[in-house]
Design an enzyme around this catalytic site. Sequence first.
Site, short mmCIF file in Angstrom:
data_model
loop_
_atom_site.label_atom_id
_atom_site.label_comp_id
_atom_site.label_asym_id
_atom_site.label_seq_id
_atom_site.Cartn_x
_atom_site.Cartn_y
_atom_site.Cartn_z
N THR A 137 0.82 -0.96 -0.12
CA THR A 137 0.06 0.00 0.19
C THR A 137 0.96 1.01 -0.12
OG1 THR A 137 -1.56 -1.01 1.37
CG2 THR A 137 -1.84 1.17 1.63
N GLY A 187 -0.01 -2.48 5.42
CA GLY A 187 0.29 -3.91 6.10
C GLY A 187 -1.41 -4.43 6.24
#
Length: 361
Positions: free
Chosen positions: A205, A257
Site C-alpha cells: 500500500t 500492512g
Amino acid sequence: MTLSRRTLLGTAAAAAGLSKAALAQKPLPASRPVAVSSSNGLRAVAEAVKRMQAGQDPLDSAIAGVNIVEDDPNDMTVGYGGVPNEECVVQLDACVMHGPTARAGAVASLEGVKNPSRVAKLVMESTDHVLLVGPGARHFATMNGFPVENLLTEKARKVWLFWKQNLSDKDKWLEPDPEHYDPDVKAFIDEFGWDEFRKPQRGGTIHLSAVDARGDLAGCTSTSGLFFKMPGRVGDSPIIGAGCFTDNEVGSAGSTGRGEANILVSGGHLTVEFMRQGKHPRDACLMTLERIARTTREKRLLSAPGKPNFSIAFYAVNKQGQYGGASMYALGDTGKRRQFAVADASGARKEETAFLFEGRI
Ligand code: GLY
C-alpha cells in the site's frame, strides 16, 4: 504481553514496550512543509513537498505524490500493475482526507481505473457521500471522465498464474518446473518471498500524510490490497479512521500492512488521538501497534502470546511538522531494517522505522 493501566498511562515508550533502538532515535526538529509515507513513496513525498512549497493545497500535493506510485507498473502493491485478486482481477481501494475542510472521500473494489485516489477526491468534492464501492464506484469514475483501462500487467498476470499453479496439489494445475521459472516470477519471489504464494496474507500500500507551511494537513492512502484476495475483500485503506485519518487541529496518520488488524482498532484515528494527547507522531504510531498486538487474540494470527504473525506499520505527521513511522517488527522480509519515506526542507530520504518487536515475523 501484559500491561497495567498504570503502565499504559505512563510514557509512550513504556506503554508501547518500546525497544532501546526505538528510544535511541531522537526526533529531528520540525520544519514545514513535511510529507511522510511508506517506504515505496520516496518520489511521492518529494513531489508532495515540492507542490506544497509552491503553495499548493496539502491534499492535492499528497494525491499528486501518490499518483506517481499508482501509475508505476513496477510497484505491484498499488494502482496499475497491482497484484490481482483470486479471480485475476485488479481491485483497488483508496481514500483521501482534507484537514482544512474536515472532509473525506473513498472508493473500494474499484476496477479499471488506475488512480483511485483521484476518484476518492471527487467523491469527497462532488457527492454527499464518503465511500463508493465496486461497480458504483466505477460508474461514478466513468461518468466523470476517468478512462477505464486494463490494469493487469503481464508481470502481474504471470505472478497470479504461478500462484494458481502452486495453490494446491489437489487441483488439476501442475506446478511449474523450478528450473524454468519465468524471470518476472523469480523477481517477485526475490522481492516478496515464496510464502506469498502459499499464505495470501501479504500486500502492500502507499499511505502519505502531509502538512503544509501554514500547518494545514491532509492524508491519502491507495492500494491494490492483499495479494490474491477474495473478490470484494476490502482492507483498511479506504476506511476513514483506519487506513487514514486527518484532523487539522492535530495531525494526520495512516497505515500499510494487514488491513483487517487496523480496521479492528481504527488505527488511523487512534494514532491521531494519541498525538492529540501530546505524543510524538513516532510514539503515537508505536502505541497504536501496541494496541493491535494486545488485542490480537486469535491463535492463527499469533507467533507467540502478544506477538502478531503479520506485518503492519503506521506513519504520522503532526501540525508542527514532527513526523514518525513505526512497524510491528524491526526487520522486513529480506532481513533489512524497515524504513519509511519523508521529505521536508532537507529533501527526500528514507529513515528507519521505530518498531515494537525486534527481528522479523
Ligand atoms: N493495508 C492494505 C490492505 O490491507 O488492503
